[in-house]
Design a protein around this motif. Sequence first.
Motif, mmCIF file in Angstrom:
data_model
loop_
_atom_site.group_PDB
_atom_site.id
_atom_site.type_symbol
_atom_site.label_atom_id
_atom_site.label_comp_id
_atom_site.label_asym_id
_atom_site.label_seq_id
_atom_site.Cartn_x
_atom_site.Cartn_y
_atom_site.Cartn_z
ATOM 1 N N LEU A 137 16.568 13.263 -3.333
ATOM 2 C CA LEU A 137 17.064 12.205 -2.454
ATOM 3 C C LEU A 137 17.734 11.094 -3.269
ATOM 4 C CD1 LEU A 137 17.111 11.352 0.515
ATOM 5 C CD2 LEU A 137 14.942 10.181 0.148
ATOM 6 N N GLY A 179 2.610 9.978 10.031
ATOM 7 C CA GLY A 179 3.423 10.976 10.728
ATOM 8 C C GLY A 179 2.553 12.001 11.436
ATOM 9 N N ASP A 186 8.139 17.414 6.318
ATOM 10 C CA ASP A 186 7.570 16.794 5.114
ATOM 11 C C ASP A 186 8.102 17.495 3.879
ATOM 12 O OD1 ASP A 186 5.350 14.705 4.345
ATOM 13 O OD2 ASP A 186 5.225 16.364 2.911
ATOM 14 N N TRP A 239 -6.784 12.797 -3.706
ATOM 15 C CA TRP A 239 -5.776 12.346 -4.678
ATOM 16 C C TRP A 239 -5.406 10.884 -4.429
ATOM 17 C CZ3 TRP A 239 -5.493 14.175 -9.090
ATOM 18 C CH2 TRP A 239 -5.389 15.522 -9.380
ATOM 19 N N ALA A 242 8.200 8.083 9.501
ATOM 20 C CA ALA A 242 6.904 7.747 8.898
ATOM 21 C C ALA A 242 7.003 7.924 7.393
ATOM 22 C CB ALA A 242 5.813 8.629 9.506
ATOM 23 N N PRO A 290 7.866 6.050 3.443
ATOM 24 C CA PRO A 290 7.758 4.745 2.774
ATOM 25 C C PRO A 290 9.069 3.968 2.901
ATOM 26 C CG PRO A 290 7.158 6.564 1.284
ATOM 27 C CD PRO A 290 7.705 7.183 2.530
ATOM 28 N N VAL A 345 -3.794 8.468 -10.784
ATOM 29 C CA VAL A 345 -5.089 8.965 -10.324
ATOM 30 C C VAL A 345 -5.416 10.230 -11.096
ATOM 31 C CG1 VAL A 345 -6.420 9.693 -8.291
ATOM 32 C CG2 VAL A 345 -4.482 8.153 -8.009
HETATM 33 C C1 LIG Z 1 -4.727 5.846 -4.990
HETATM 34 C C2 LIG Z 1 -4.780 5.393 -3.543
HETATM 35 C C3 LIG Z 1 -6.004 5.171 -2.924
HETATM 36 C C4 LIG Z 1 -6.057 4.783 -1.593
HETATM 37 N N1 LIG Z 1 -7.281 4.646 -0.995
HETATM 38 C C5 LIG Z 1 -7.346 4.433 0.339
HETATM 39 C C6 LIG Z 1 -8.592 4.508 1.022
HETATM 40 O O1 LIG Z 1 -9.632 4.759 0.414
HETATM 41 N N2 LIG Z 1 -8.607 4.319 2.368
HETATM 42 C C7 LIG Z 1 -7.444 4.081 3.064
HETATM 43 O O2 LIG Z 1 -7.498 3.932 4.295
HETATM 44 N N3 LIG Z 1 -6.249 3.984 2.438
HETATM 45 C C8 LIG Z 1 -6.181 4.190 1.106
HETATM 46 N N4 LIG Z 1 -4.970 4.178 0.483
HETATM 47 C C9 LIG Z 1 -3.780 3.895 1.291
HETATM 48 C C10 LIG Z 1 -3.397 5.140 2.112
HETATM 49 O O3 LIG Z 1 -3.362 6.258 1.267
HETATM 50 C C11 LIG Z 1 -2.032 4.946 2.748
HETATM 51 O O4 LIG Z 1 -2.004 3.734 3.468
HETATM 52 C C12 LIG Z 1 -1.680 6.066 3.708
HETATM 53 O O5 LIG Z 1 -2.033 7.333 3.201
HETATM 54 C C13 LIG Z 1 -0.198 5.957 4.007
HETATM 55 O O6 LIG Z 1 0.152 6.946 4.931
HETATM 56 P P1 LIG Z 1 1.633 7.051 5.469
HETATM 57 O O7 LIG Z 1 1.676 8.251 6.342
HETATM 58 O O8 LIG Z 1 2.058 5.748 6.031
HETATM 59 O O9 LIG Z 1 2.551 7.240 4.188
HETATM 60 P P2 LIG Z 1 2.513 8.350 3.042
HETATM 61 O O10 LIG Z 1 1.156 8.832 2.792
HETATM 62 O O11 LIG Z 1 3.308 7.777 1.915
HETATM 63 O O12 LIG Z 1 3.319 9.546 3.701
HETATM 64 C C14 LIG Z 1 4.705 9.653 3.678
HETATM 65 C C15 LIG Z 1 5.034 11.126 3.786
HETATM 66 O O13 LIG Z 1 6.426 11.249 3.920
HETATM 67 C C16 LIG Z 1 6.878 12.335 3.149
HETATM 68 N N5 LIG Z 1 8.273 12.039 2.859
HETATM 69 C C17 LIG Z 1 8.761 10.993 2.151
HETATM 70 N N6 LIG Z 1 10.104 11.043 2.137
HETATM 71 C C18 LIG Z 1 10.463 12.113 2.876
HETATM 72 C C19 LIG Z 1 11.717 12.673 3.244
HETATM 73 N N7 LIG Z 1 12.874 12.122 2.850
HETATM 74 N N8 LIG Z 1 11.724 13.793 3.984
HETATM 75 C C20 LIG Z 1 10.555 14.372 4.395
HETATM 76 N N9 LIG Z 1 9.359 13.879 4.065
HETATM 77 C C21 LIG Z 1 9.307 12.759 3.333
HETATM 78 C C22 LIG Z 1 5.954 12.352 1.943
HETATM 79 O O14 LIG Z 1 5.893 13.651 1.375
HETATM 80 C C23 LIG Z 1 4.626 11.933 2.572
HETATM 81 O O15 LIG Z 1 3.857 13.040 2.987
HETATM 82 C C24 LIG Z 1 -4.875 4.560 -0.865
HETATM 83 C C25 LIG Z 1 -3.643 4.758 -1.489
HETATM 84 C C26 LIG Z 1 -3.587 5.178 -2.803
HETATM 85 C C27 LIG Z 1 -2.236 5.426 -3.431
#
Ligand SMILES: Cc1cc2nc3c(=O)[nH]c(=O)nc-3n(C[C@H](O)[C@H](O)[C@H](O)COP(=O)(O)OP(=O)(O)OC[C@H]3O[C@@H](n4cnc5c(N)ncnc54)[C@H](O)[C@@H]3O)c2cc1C
Length: 377
Positions: free
Chosen positions: A7, A32, A51, A72, A306, A308, A332
């Motif tokens: 990308l 998502g 995804d 992870w 959904a 970042p 991690v």
């Molecule tokens: C080390 C760590 C520890 C954490 N611990 C906790 C915890 O204990 N409890 C808690 O509640 N939260 C925790 N968090 C926060 C939590 O992980 C996130 O808030 C949450 O997982 C975010 O989910 P999301 O679906 O918004 O985004 P993401 O998890 O970032 O998902 C985005 C998805 O989009 C996909 N994607 C991106 N770009 C594209 C594209 N162009 N085309 C297709 N797919 C795409 C990616 O592959 C990914 O699967 C932690 C985060 C980290 C990094």
Amino acid sequence: SSIGHRLRGGTFAAPGEIRRTDVVIVGGGVAGLGAGYRLARAGYDDFLLLDLEATPGGNAASGRNEVSAFPWGAHYVPLLTQEARAVRALFEDFAIITGYGPTGAPLYDEYALCADPSERLYRYGRWQDGLVPAIGLTDEEEAETKRFFATMRDFRRRVGTDGRRAFAIPLDLSSQDADLMALDAIAMTAWMEREGYRSPGLAWYVDYCCRDDYGTRSQDVSAWAGIHYFASRNGRAADADEQGLVTWPEGNGYLTHRLAEVLGPRVRSRTLAFAVETDDAGAAVDVWDAAEDKTFRVEAKAVVLATPHFVTARLMKHAALAAGFSYAPWAVANITLDSLPGGTGAGLSWDNVVFDSPLLGYVVATRSPRCARRTRC
Ligand SMILES: Cc1cc2nc3c(=O)[nH]c(=O)nc-3n(C[C@H](O)[C@H](O)[C@H](O)COP(=O)(O)OP(=O)(O)OC[C@H]3O[C@@H](n4cnc5c(N)ncnc54)[C@H](O)[C@@H]3O)c2cc1C
């Protein structure tokens, strides 16, 4: 992943084919997958989730080795706040909440509640129970710690003039009162100083919480966000105290696996969205199927992004995104040991943190009751 990196630098062939669906969800993290789950649960079938990874989950992804599953990223969910209706419904569907006690507090599946002891802190050459520094404090420091938590309790109970809780999860349900909003204009450290908090132990703890939740230091986190960490959580459980937390050996990967299972073939992995356009008629999402190395366009009535923010900015060149939004990188590791780590003082806990360390500590995947009772770890 290398698919995601396409990308940044990649050029893509013009989409050769058009596919149609009602709703296209881009991103298979918990957001998502949760959106897809809500559609499926409402009996809505005509949607597609894309995804880029081989397995969905995003920052709540997990792994498995010969010893156990492990997270992870996201590794626990705090007891649900009273406002968290959508997650409550999900937890009921998944039998993570199995009923309600006489006072209305949820009864959680005991295999999902973190086994005791849940947290310990290493300071002065020994482990203590809990993460709030408690040993070697002067009387002033002890009094300050008590005052801090009493203040946080008051914030937790406070309801704004708009009838909303001062600090809520989901965030959007928080009060907009001007004096609360003003906290967003000063740093957490400035607020601590203004309120007369001087204890190094307390300052370390607050900084630790900011690093843990926001990936940045307390001087770079607003007082509103810093206080939100302490004042938003009002979850209760009929079978755990208010510090209880919900976890599994694979952390929140347990949830993303189950969500993906429900969505089944509507999830398309290794599929990268590289351009999104919307107009009054709907949305067009251009995607690259990495497995087959070909591009196609998905036309839909609606798109749920959904992804970042930094990805969304690339997908929708004209999107109005929050200014100044940035991300902190995380490293991690999953480590398998021959024997359990010990140390003087409080015994091995689920979450183990070293005072003044730049690291955030380690969680022990095998301390989850589901792992301890159902498999030999
Ligand atoms: C080390 C760590 C520890 C954490 N611990 C906790 C915890 O204990 N409890 C808690 O509640 N939260 C925790 N968090 C926060 C939590 O992980 C996130 O808030 C949450 O997982 C975010 O989910 P999301 O679906 O918004 O985004 P993401 O998890 O970032 O998902 C985005 C998805 O989009 C996909 N994607 C991106 N770009 C594209 C594209 N162009 N085309 C297709 N797919 C795409 C990616 O592959 C990914 O699967 C932690 C985060 C980290 C990094």
